[in-house]
Enzyme design. Structure first.
Site, PDB file in Angstrom:
ATOM      1  N   HIS A 132      -5.820   6.045 -14.766  1.00 17.38           N
ATOM      2  CA  HIS A 132      -4.903   6.235 -15.898  1.00 17.38           C
ATOM      3  C   HIS A 132      -5.610   6.039 -17.239  1.00 17.38           C
ATOM      4  CE1 HIS A 132      -1.001   6.453 -13.814  1.00 17.38           C
ATOM      5  NE2 HIS A 132      -1.585   5.711 -12.895  1.00 17.38           N
ATOM      6  N   CYS A 537      -8.255  16.910  16.422  1.00 16.01           N
ATOM      7  CA  CYS A 537      -9.492  16.124  16.455  1.00 16.01           C
ATOM      8  C   CYS A 537      -9.315  14.675  16.895  1.00 16.01           C
ATOM      9  CB  CYS A 537     -10.204  16.177  15.103  1.00 16.01           C
ATOM     10  SG  CYS A 537      -9.271  15.426  13.769  1.00 16.01           S
TER      11      CYS A 537
HETATM   12  C1  LIG Z   1       2.943   4.178  -4.769  1.00 16.95           C
HETATM   13  C2  LIG Z   1       1.865   3.587  -5.645  1.00 16.95           C
HETATM   14  C3  LIG Z   1       1.171   4.402  -6.531  1.00 16.95           C
HETATM   15  C4  LIG Z   1       0.185   3.866  -7.362  1.00 16.95           C
HETATM   16  N1  LIG Z   1      -0.566   4.684  -8.136  1.00 16.95           N
HETATM   17  C5  LIG Z   1      -1.587   4.187  -8.868  1.00 16.95           C
HETATM   18  C6  LIG Z   1      -2.437   5.042  -9.612  1.00 16.95           C
HETATM   19  O1  LIG Z   1      -2.313   6.263  -9.561  1.00 16.95           O
HETATM   20  N2  LIG Z   1      -3.388   4.491 -10.384  1.00 16.95           N
HETATM   21  C7  LIG Z   1      -3.568   3.136 -10.453  1.00 16.95           C
HETATM   22  O2  LIG Z   1      -4.422   2.706 -11.215  1.00 16.95           O
HETATM   23  N3  LIG Z   1      -2.819   2.294  -9.710  1.00 16.95           N
HETATM   24  C8  LIG Z   1      -1.847   2.787  -8.911  1.00 16.95           C
HETATM   25  N4  LIG Z   1      -1.093   1.964  -8.138  1.00 16.95           N
HETATM   26  C9  LIG Z   1      -1.366   0.532  -8.167  1.00 16.95           C
HETATM   27  C10 LIG Z   1      -2.571   0.168  -7.308  1.00 16.95           C
HETATM   28  O3  LIG Z   1      -2.468   0.759  -6.043  1.00 16.95           O
HETATM   29  C11 LIG Z   1      -2.600  -1.357  -7.163  1.00 16.95           C
HETATM   30  O4  LIG Z   1      -2.503  -1.947  -8.424  1.00 16.95           O
HETATM   31  C12 LIG Z   1      -3.872  -1.838  -6.506  1.00 16.95           C
HETATM   32  O5  LIG Z   1      -4.144  -1.110  -5.334  1.00 16.95           O
HETATM   33  C13 LIG Z   1      -3.721  -3.314  -6.189  1.00 16.95           C
HETATM   34  O6  LIG Z   1      -4.837  -3.734  -5.479  1.00 16.95           O
HETATM   35  P1  LIG Z   1      -4.885  -5.209  -4.904  1.00 16.95           P
HETATM   36  O7  LIG Z   1      -6.189  -5.351  -4.273  1.00 16.95           O
HETATM   37  O8  LIG Z   1      -4.527  -6.154  -5.995  1.00 16.95           O
HETATM   38  O9  LIG Z   1      -3.682  -5.274  -3.869  1.00 16.95           O
HETATM   39  P2  LIG Z   1      -3.621  -4.682  -2.377  1.00 16.95           P
HETATM   40  O10 LIG Z   1      -4.311  -3.397  -2.271  1.00 16.95           O
HETATM   41  O11 LIG Z   1      -2.205  -4.721  -1.971  1.00 16.95           O
HETATM   42  O12 LIG Z   1      -4.469  -5.720  -1.552  1.00 16.95           O
HETATM   43  C14 LIG Z   1      -4.026  -7.015  -1.278  1.00 16.95           C
HETATM   44  C15 LIG Z   1      -4.534  -7.360   0.097  1.00 16.95           C
HETATM   45  O13 LIG Z   1      -4.279  -8.734   0.365  1.00 16.95           O
HETATM   46  C16 LIG Z   1      -4.045  -8.854   1.743  1.00 16.95           C
HETATM   47  N5  LIG Z   1      -3.330 -10.105   2.006  1.00 16.95           N
HETATM   48  C17 LIG Z   1      -2.081 -10.420   1.626  1.00 16.95           C
HETATM   49  N6  LIG Z   1      -1.752 -11.640   2.070  1.00 16.95           N
HETATM   50  C18 LIG Z   1      -2.822 -12.105   2.755  1.00 16.95           C
HETATM   51  C19 LIG Z   1      -3.072 -13.297   3.467  1.00 16.95           C
HETATM   52  N7  LIG Z   1      -2.150 -14.253   3.586  1.00 16.95           N
HETATM   53  N8  LIG Z   1      -4.292 -13.456   4.055  1.00 16.95           N
HETATM   54  C20 LIG Z   1      -5.241 -12.485   3.961  1.00 16.95           C
HETATM   55  N9  LIG Z   1      -5.032 -11.321   3.308  1.00 16.95           N
HETATM   56  C21 LIG Z   1      -3.839 -11.143   2.712  1.00 16.95           C
HETATM   57  C22 LIG Z   1      -3.185  -7.637   2.045  1.00 16.95           C
HETATM   58  O14 LIG Z   1      -3.186  -7.320   3.423  1.00 16.95           O
HETATM   59  C23 LIG Z   1      -3.819  -6.570   1.189  1.00 16.95           C
HETATM   60  O15 LIG Z   1      -4.755  -5.789   1.884  1.00 16.95           O
HETATM   61  C24 LIG Z   1      -0.091   2.470  -7.314  1.00 16.95           C
HETATM   62  C25 LIG Z   1       0.602   1.655  -6.404  1.00 16.95           C
HETATM   63  C26 LIG Z   1       1.561   2.208  -5.573  1.00 16.95           C
HETATM   64  C27 LIG Z   1       2.248   1.325  -4.576  1.00 16.95           C
END
Ligand SMILES: Cc1cc2nc3c(=O)[nH]c(=O)nc-3n(C[C@H](O)[C@H](O)[C@H](O)COP(=O)(O)OP(=O)(O)OC[C@H]3O[C@@H](n4cnc5c(N)ncnc54)[C@H](O)[C@@H]3O)c2cc1C
Length: 576
Positions: A132, A537
């Site tokens: 973005h 596949c």
């Molecule tokens: C539909 C959608 C569209 C989006 N589009 C965009 C976009 O176009 N551009 C953009 O910049 N952002 C976008 N986002 C936001 C972006 O995807 C997130 O901000 C980003 O992926 C967050 O990453 P994260 O690592 O913080 O969280 P996550 O990817 O959710 O990772 C957190 C991890 O922690 C793990 N976890 C949780 N609890 C525990 C535990 N107790 N022990 C061990 N592991 C644990 C989970 O399993 C998970 O894998 C979008 C989000 C969504 C849902």
């Protein structure tokens, strides 16, 4: 500071005294009982103030359904028992993996744990993949700060990690002429005051010349040429691989279940399904579960309310309907600054068309079901952008969960009661864009803190460069022939839709941190991502995995240990 009496008055008006608000240790805590989840969320939003440091902790009891507990892997062993890392990162999404990669530069023990069977299984594996520009974000918010910085870092970030990235630009389109003046002023402010410098105002006639497939009703729009597209799970995995290559210890299927803290509030033990870890510092990058992790350390000063978003993916054969990112806005500034940022339609980095997402509040943090209404909503809206968008071209769809706080901003700070936990909470959209910038800042903060205890030096042998599996499909014919001559498995095409060879699958399985599952291979090099969605596949991929791992094909899993593909022979096997 929050005016708690005013907040209570607003809550009374909406909920007839069923919700109480108190100001405690600089946070607004809500209690009461409500039987409608949307009301629980509305109460939290009502209590949120403009001061994003005064968070809302929403302890209202929801009586209209059962909130399921966090899913935990069935695996039980002692693989991490007794480990004493300098830094323990919880969460293998883009935030945790990008931080792990940055910290891998330094002479310190870094450990990354993820509860799922692979990286990028939360929001980082189910988003739009848009980088973005931040035009819709509030000046002064952490989101805006990190999105502007993160966007600018993407070219180098992706080229170092060998992850495809493009900047096709983004159009925000309007059909109502009466919005011209407010949108024009909004655009001027964003461009010249708020720092979104690449924005350009455009009349409908120019937009139509540039993008003939857009709807004819478009009157004007804003164009941002530095908006980009990336594969978010590919990028997350690349960060994890590069971190591992540089010495980070990473464990999948490892869930944090509870923690022990001492009298000063510091975490002294982190209990998982694979043993107890005793880290010096904990980084909470647990996505939708970040507030639950905070609670385990008695440090919950914000609440996450999950917000579902569904996207549809169209076949690459429809890619000619759009070559950029676009969205139509019907209701004015409010709509495109809304929580969804309006959804949109775009050509992905892999040349599919993506339509979505919507935004639906839900109480189950892991409910990634897809509902037909979601697809209907997004298609109804985005056909107004590109009329040729068609549900008939959908090859798959998916749902991700955003980790929203009630303040709608990121939480990036040390624990308030737990001094050795750093929170990366509320990393909802656009957290993918922000990730490289967040990781770079968290790196400085962690190194600074550890340097107070001992000298922290940079590793002499650190490399930020990672090379992925060679992509046969992208090779010029001469390179292809040379590759096949060197390794004949590259001449055996397994996935015809995406042109993936047996050689690529074997190379993928030999990379660091690749679980031997069909989905892990699919996420890394794309067999099964095409029109047939693995119909042809998948059995071949499973067979290659079985041969590579020297196991029976019935033991090959789709994603996790629980995701069985083959249950037994059908029709009595091959007997005539
Ligand atoms: C539909 C959608 C569209 C989006 N589009 C965009 C976009 O176009 N551009 C953009 O910049 N952002 C976008 N986002 C936001 C972006 O995807 C997130 O901000 C980003 O992926 C967050 O990453 P994260 O690592 O913080 O969280 P996550 O990817 O959710 O990772 C957190 C991890 O922690 C793990 N976890 C949780 N609890 C525990 C535990 N107790 N022990 C061990 N592991 C644990 C989970 O399993 C998970 O894998 C979008 C989000 C969504 C849902």
């Amino acid at each position: 500071m929050a005016n708690i009496k005013k907040i209570q008055r607003k809550l009374n008006k909406k909920f007839d005294g069923r919700v109480q608000a108190v100001l405690e240790d600089g946070i607004i805590r809500l209690t009461g009982e409500l039987d409608n989840w949307d009301d629980v969320v509305t109460a939290g939003e009502t209590a949120a103030t403009k001061n994003s440091l005064v968070h809302v902790v929403n302890d209202i009891k929801f009586t209209g359904g059962e909130i399921p507990p966090m899913r935990v892997p069935s695996l039980r062993d002692n693989a991490v028992n007794g480990k004493t890392p300098d830094v323990l990162i919880i969460g293998g999404g883009i935030t945790g993996c990008a931080i792990a990669r940055e910290l891998s530069k330094w002479e310190m023990n870094v450990m990354l744990i993820e509860k799922n069977a692979d990286f990028a299984m939360g929001a980082s594996g189910a988003n739009d993949g848009e980088v973005h520009v931040g035009i819709d974000l509030k000046k002064g918010s952490l989101k805006q700060k990190y999105v502007l910085l993160g966007n600018a870092m993407y070219d180098k970030f992706c080229s170092d990690l060998d992850v495809p990235f493009r900047r096709p630009g983004q159009y925000i389109l309007f059909t109502q002429l009466w919005l011209l003046i407010p949108i024009f002023f909004f655009y001027i402010r964003r461009k010249y005051i708020d720092g979104v410098k690449s924005s350009r105002f455009m009349w409908g006639s120019k937009i139509k010349r540039e993008q003939p497939t857009f709807d004819k009703k478009i009157k004007f729009g804003i164009y941002n040429d530095n908006a980009g597209v990336v594969c978010s799970y590919g990028l997350t995995i690349a960060c994890a691989e590069n971190a591992a290559e540089n010495g980070v210890e990473a464990y999948l299927n490892t869930a944090v279940l509870s923690m022990d803290t001492n009298d000063s509030g510091n975490i002294i033990a982190v209990h998982t399904n694979r043993g107890t870890i005793k880290p010096t510092i904990v980084i909470n990058a647990a996505g939708v579960f970040a507030d639950d992790i905070a609670e385990m350390a008695h440090d919950r000063f914000y609440s996450i309310h999950p917000r579902r978003g569904t996207n549809a993916i169209q076949d690459t054969k429809s890619a000619n309907i759009i070559d950029c990112i676009a969205s139509i806005e019907h209701a004015g500034i409010g709509s495109f600054r809304s929580k969804t940022k309006g959804g949109g339609i775009m050509r992905t980095v892999d040349d599919n068309v993506l339509v979505g997402p919507d935004a639906v509040e839900c109480f189950d943090k892991e409910d990634t079901s897809t509902y037909p209404e979601s697809l209907k909503t997004t298609y109804t809206k985005q056909k107004g952008t590109v009329p040729a968008a068609s549900e008939r071209d959908i090859i798959t769809y998916f749902t991700g969960i955003r980790a929203a706080t009630f303040e709608e901003d990121f939480v990036l700070e040390w624990g308030r009661k737990c001094p050795n936990m750093f929170h990366c909470g509320g990393i909802q959209s656009p957290g993918l864009t922000a990730a490289p910038a967040i990781a770079a800042d968290v790196e400085k903060i962690i190194v600074d803190r550890l340097s107070k205890k001992r000298e922290i030096l940079q590793k002499k042998k650190w490399t930020p460069v990672r090379r992925g599996v060679p992509r046969l499909k992208e090779m010029i014919p001469a390179r292809r022939s040379a590759m096949i001559a060197r390794n004949p498995d590259y001449g055996i095409i397994v996935c015809r839709c995406e042109e993936i060879s047996k050689g690529e699958i074997i190379d993928c399985l030999e990379r660091p941190l690749c679980p031997p599952t069909v989905d892990a291979v699919k996420k890394r090099i794309r067999p099964g991502m095409g029109r047939c969605q693995g119909g042809f596949c998948q059995p071949l991929v499973a067979q290659i995995i079985a041969e590579h791992e020297n196991i029976d094909i019935s033991e090959v899993r789709k994603a996790s240990a629980e995701a069985v593909i083959l249950y037994g022979e059908n029709k009595g096997g091959a007997e005539e």
